[in-house]
Write a protein that holds these residues in place. Structure first.
Motif, PDB file in Angstrom:
ATOM      1  N   ALA A  61      36.492  36.957  29.730  1.00 11.31           N
ATOM      2  CA  ALA A  61      36.982  36.106  30.803  1.00 11.31           C
ATOM      3  C   ALA A  61      36.267  36.463  32.106  1.00 11.31           C
ATOM      4  O   ALA A  61      35.536  37.448  32.195  1.00 11.31           O
ATOM      5  CB  ALA A  61      38.492  36.282  30.958  1.00 11.31           C
ATOM      6  N   GLY A  62      36.489  35.655  33.128  1.00  6.55           N
ATOM      7  CA  GLY A  62      35.846  35.879  34.412  1.00  6.55           C
ATOM      8  C   GLY A  62      36.387  37.102  35.132  1.00  6.55           C
ATOM      9  O   GLY A  62      37.489  37.580  34.846  1.00  6.55           O
ATOM     10  N   THR A  63      35.612  37.608  36.081  1.00  7.65           N
ATOM     11  CA  THR A  63      36.027  38.771  36.849  1.00  7.65           C
ATOM     12  C   THR A  63      35.904  38.544  38.362  1.00  7.65           C
ATOM     13  O   THR A  63      35.993  39.487  39.138  1.00  7.65           O
ATOM     14  CB  THR A  63      35.186  40.001  36.470  1.00  7.65           C
ATOM     15  N   MET A  64      35.719  37.313  38.788  1.00  6.09           N
ATOM     16  CA  MET A  64      35.615  37.029  40.217  1.00  6.09           C
ATOM     17  C   MET A  64      36.966  37.223  40.902  1.00  6.09           C
ATOM     18  O   MET A  64      38.003  36.826  40.378  1.00  6.09           O
ATOM     19  CB  MET A  64      35.126  35.598  40.456  1.00  6.09           C
ATOM     20  N   ASN A  82      45.356  33.784  33.568  1.00  4.89           N
ATOM     21  CA  ASN A  82      44.172  32.938  33.429  1.00  4.89           C
ATOM     22  C   ASN A  82      43.727  32.426  34.787  1.00  4.89           C
ATOM     23  O   ASN A  82      44.532  32.292  35.702  1.00  4.89           O
ATOM     24  CB  ASN A  82      44.438  31.742  32.506  1.00  4.89           C
ATOM     25  N   GLY A  83      42.456  32.088  34.898  1.00  4.13           N
ATOM     26  CA  GLY A  83      41.931  31.559  36.143  1.00  4.13           C
ATOM     27  C   GLY A  83      41.369  32.652  37.036  1.00  4.13           C
ATOM     28  O   GLY A  83      41.343  33.833  36.681  1.00  4.13           O
ATOM     29  N   THR A  84      40.905  32.252  38.216  1.00  3.68           N
ATOM     30  CA  THR A  84      40.346  33.176  39.198  1.00  3.68           C
ATOM     31  C   THR A  84      41.364  33.413  40.297  1.00  3.68           C
ATOM     32  O   THR A  84      41.823  32.468  40.930  1.00  3.68           O
ATOM     33  CB  THR A  84      39.045  32.600  39.793  1.00  3.68           C
ATOM     34  N   PRO A  85      41.731  34.675  40.567  1.00  2.61           N
ATOM     35  CA  PRO A  85      42.763  34.962  41.565  1.00  2.61           C
ATOM     36  C   PRO A  85      42.196  35.078  42.976  1.00  2.61           C
ATOM     37  O   PRO A  85      41.005  35.318  43.172  1.00  2.61           O
ATOM     38  CB  PRO A  85      43.321  36.313  41.095  1.00  2.61           C
ATOM     39  N   ILE A  86      43.096  34.942  43.952  1.00  2.00           N
ATOM     40  CA  ILE A  86      42.701  35.044  45.348  1.00  2.00           C
ATOM     41  C   ILE A  86      43.721  35.882  46.106  1.00  2.00           C
ATOM     42  O   ILE A  86      44.932  35.739  45.919  1.00  2.00           O
ATOM     43  CB  ILE A  86      42.576  33.638  45.989  1.00  2.00           C
ATOM     44  N   ASP A 138      30.350  17.001  40.249  1.00  2.00           N
ATOM     45  CA  ASP A 138      29.581  16.868  41.488  1.00  2.00           C
ATOM     46  C   ASP A 138      28.733  18.102  41.768  1.00  2.00           C
ATOM     47  O   ASP A 138      27.894  18.082  42.665  1.00  2.00           O
ATOM     48  CB  ASP A 138      30.512  16.648  42.683  1.00  2.00           C
ATOM     49  N   GLY A 139      28.991  19.182  41.032  1.00  2.00           N
ATOM     50  CA  GLY A 139      28.248  20.407  41.250  1.00  2.00           C
ATOM     51  C   GLY A 139      29.090  21.563  41.733  1.00  2.00           C
ATOM     52  O   GLY A 139      28.569  22.675  41.902  1.00  2.00           O
ATOM     53  N   PHE A 140      30.381  21.327  41.974  1.00  2.00           N
ATOM     54  CA  PHE A 140      31.256  22.430  42.368  1.00  2.00           C
ATOM     55  C   PHE A 140      31.419  23.409  41.209  1.00  2.00           C
ATOM     56  O   PHE A 140      31.404  23.017  40.039  1.00  2.00           O
ATOM     57  CB  PHE A 140      32.628  21.905  42.791  1.00  2.00           C
ATOM     58  N   ASP A 141      31.576  24.675  41.559  1.00  2.00           N
ATOM     59  CA  ASP A 141      31.762  25.712  40.558  1.00  2.00           C
ATOM     60  C   ASP A 141      33.221  25.934  40.207  1.00  2.00           C
ATOM     61  O   ASP A 141      33.532  26.451  39.133  1.00  2.00           O
ATOM     62  CB  ASP A 141      31.190  27.044  41.068  1.00  2.00           C
ATOM     63  N   MET A 142      34.104  25.563  41.122  1.00  2.00           N
ATOM     64  CA  MET A 142      35.512  25.907  40.956  1.00  2.00           C
ATOM     65  C   MET A 142      36.373  24.933  41.761  1.00  2.00           C
ATOM     66  O   MET A 142      35.934  24.385  42.765  1.00  2.00           O
ATOM     67  CB  MET A 142      35.749  27.345  41.449  1.00  2.00           C
ATOM     68  N   TYR A 143      37.610  24.730  41.288  1.00  2.00           N
ATOM     69  CA  TYR A 143      38.557  23.895  42.016  1.00  2.00           C
ATOM     70  C   TYR A 143      39.933  24.536  42.005  1.00  2.00           C
ATOM     71  O   TYR A 143      40.190  25.503  41.289  1.00  2.00           O
ATOM     72  CB  TYR A 143      38.598  22.477  41.432  1.00  2.00           C
ATOM     73  N   TYR A 144      40.829  24.004  42.814  1.00  2.00           N
ATOM     74  CA  TYR A 144      42.175  24.537  42.978  1.00  2.00           C
ATOM     75  C   TYR A 144      43.089  24.109  41.835  1.00  2.00           C
ATOM     76  O   TYR A 144      42.933  23.026  41.273  1.00  2.00           O
ATOM     77  CB  TYR A 144      42.796  23.986  44.257  1.00  2.00           C
ATOM     78  N   ASP A 145      44.085  24.944  41.573  1.00  2.00           N
ATOM     79  CA  ASP A 145      45.162  24.564  40.656  1.00  2.00           C
ATOM     80  C   ASP A 145      46.473  24.567  41.429  1.00  2.00           C
ATOM     81  O   ASP A 145      47.269  25.494  41.342  1.00  2.00           O
ATOM     82  CB  ASP A 145      45.224  25.546  39.475  1.00  2.00           C
ATOM     83  N   ALA A 203      37.894  30.347  34.278  1.00  2.00           N
ATOM     84  CA  ALA A 203      37.388  30.942  35.513  1.00  2.00           C
ATOM     85  C   ALA A 203      36.947  29.891  36.518  1.00  2.00           C
ATOM     86  O   ALA A 203      36.745  30.201  37.699  1.00  2.00           O
ATOM     87  CB  ALA A 203      36.220  31.884  35.201  1.00  2.00           C
ATOM     88  N   LYS A 204      36.831  28.641  36.095  1.00  2.00           N
ATOM     89  CA  LYS A 204      36.444  27.565  37.003  1.00  2.00           C
ATOM     90  C   LYS A 204      37.621  27.055  37.832  1.00  2.00           C
ATOM     91  O   LYS A 204      37.459  26.157  38.658  1.00  2.00           O
ATOM     92  CB  LYS A 204      35.838  26.407  36.210  1.00  2.00           C
ATOM     93  N   VAL A 205      38.810  27.627  37.582  1.00  2.00           N
ATOM     94  CA  VAL A 205      40.018  27.217  38.302  1.00  2.00           C
ATOM     95  C   VAL A 205      40.511  28.377  39.153  1.00  2.00           C
ATOM     96  O   VAL A 205      40.640  29.505  38.666  1.00  2.00           O
ATOM     97  CB  VAL A 205      41.122  26.788  37.312  1.00  2.00           C
TER      98      VAL A 205
END
Length: 447
Positions: free
Chosen positions: A42-45, A321-325, A242-249, A283-285
């Motif tokens: 999974a992603g690590t960002m 799951n997903g990318t945390p902030i 459109d080229g975005f790497d990630m979007y909001y959930d 990871a794109k979310v």
């Protein structure tokens, strides 16, 4: 650089006490370690959202830079800085999202050189830096208003209008039917990439701007730097095209709030999983528990039951799951019942122990990437959220108590008696039949 503590403060250690006795879960057992074909890791960002106004009243960029080592130590890989452009004054309500000049720095924040120094320093620590970009509207005293009124949306009488349906009277809506305005907007976006060396943008209110603009802008920006990271403040996978790497959930945030306010755990798992169905990589979310919008309009008591619940909500989100902030303020003494406006210059008092809590969670999030790539298995364990993943030789078990009351939770049958690493303490443990979790406590095990 600050060293991340292996042990949590006593507040967090109380979340993983062992107690023997009782019986194991009677749910279907999860596959044992090593019984599945490995999936991708999974992603690590980890994104850190920095509001400059929380760091100082003047020279805000220098103040962020002064704390950059602690921000990095929290596990940050992407530093998102909220709008740095000069804000407007005409009809202003103090919002940093009211842009007067797309190529000028807010004088309270510092200079372009200060920003470049901050970006270079972040790069030296291995972090990317993205800026908040506001493409839907400008302030009423932006020079474009008088120089190019046709660059703005107008009513039937030729009056420039505010964004419809938003109640944003401090800003003027831009007209994306105008090719010259589009070109000027892209030129301004290129400026910060070429002049300062930023690594991309978090694009505000992406839904308010046409898809074809974003596709064109991202194509031109990536001609300068092919590795630019683009985050869309929108919900839905359409913006990835459109080229975005990630979007909001955004919908996940509502599910999480409902869960911590007595919501059904099974429904939480089902709905959270459904939200990821349109994409091939979670990871794109981006999934948040707290950000500038949420903090300004909600109390932590109404969101999760209180400030003490915030680490548990974050741990659940990061491990699920997903990318945390992490939002600048989460590592402070937050009030249960207050809100936190992002308009005000309000320097906060940073708490190193709070920062250590998120540093530890994020280090666990990174260390368990292999296991997090496996299939999600959920369990019925009363009021406690319990799930596991197995991916090849790696397994993880997560238990989160979304209530303020202590709970004794049954360890799932497949894991009881198994030796795993207690990720909160950094020690190996043989899992018992039951575990006691403090109110808003959590336990994370990995093998």
């Amino acid at each position: 650089m600050k060293t991340t503590k292996i042990l949590l403060s006593s507040l967090m250690l109380a979340s993983s006490l062992f107690a023997m006795g009782g019986c194991s879960s009677d749910d279907e057992p999860a596959p044992g370690p090593g019984t599945t074909t490995p999936a991708a890791a999974a992603g690590t960002m980890v994104i850190y959202e920095a509001n400059p106004r929380f760091f100082a009243t003047v020279n805000c960029l220098d103040a962020i830079n002064d704390r950059l080592d602690e921000i990095k130590a929290m596990g940050t890989t992407v530093l998102w800085i909220m709008p740095v452009c000069e804000p407007g004054e005409l009809k202003s309500v103090g919002s940093p999202y009211c842009i007067k000049d797309y190529k000028a720095i807010n004088s309270h924040y510092g200079t372009v050189d200060d920003l470049k120094f901050l970006v270079d320093n972040a790069h030296s620590m291995g972090m990317k830096v993205i800026l908040d970009w506001v493409a839907n509207h400008t302030s009423w005293d932006n020079a474009w208003i008088t120089e190019h009124p046709d660059w703005y949306a107008q009513d039937g009488a030729g009056n420039i209008i505010t964004p419809p349906g938003q109640n944003w009277n401090d800003v003027a809506e831009l007209n994306y039917d105008n090719a010259a305005m589009r070109a000027a907007m892209i030129d301004a976006m290129k400026y910060w990439v070429t002049t300062v060396g930023i690594d991309g943008y978090r694009c505000d209110y992406t839904d308010g701007v046409p898809h074809d603009f974003w596709a064109d802008a991202i194509k031109q920006l990536r001609a300068i730097d092919s590795e630019l990271f683009m985050l869309s403040e929108s919900e839905g996978s359409d913006y990835l095209k459109d080229g975005f790497d990630m979007y909001y959930d955004w919908s996940y945030a509502t599910l999480l709030k409902n869960l911590f306010n007595g919501g059904d755990i099974k429904t939480f798992f089902e709905k959270a999983d459904e939200l990821l169905a349109p994409i091939d990589d979670a990871a794109k979310v981006m999934r948040y528990v707290y950000n500038h919008d949420v903090a300004s309009s909600n109390t932590l008591a109404s969101l999760y039951g209180g400030a003490d619940a915030l680490p548990a909500a974050y741990a659940l989100t990061a491990m699920l799951n997903g990318t945390p902030i992490v939002y600048s303020s989460m590592e402070t003494e937050l009030s249960d019942n207050g809100t936190l406006s992002f308009f005000n210059y309000n320097p906060l008092t940073w708490n190193s122990e709070k920062a250590d809590v998120y540093a530890l969670i994020n280090s666990i999030y990174t260390a368990t990437a292999d296991a997090r790539g496996g299939e999600l298995l959920t369990y019925s364990t009363g009021d406690v959220v319990t799930f596991a993943r197995t991916n090849g030789s790696h397994s993880m078990l997560v238990m989160v108590n979304p209530t303020g009351e202590q709970a004794t939770v049954k360890v799932p049958m497949a894991y009881s008696g198994t030796q795993m690493r207690d990720m909160l303490t950094g020690t190996d443990a043989t899992l018992p039949l039951t575990i006691d979790l403090a109110g808003y406590g959590y336990a994370i095990y990995y093998k």
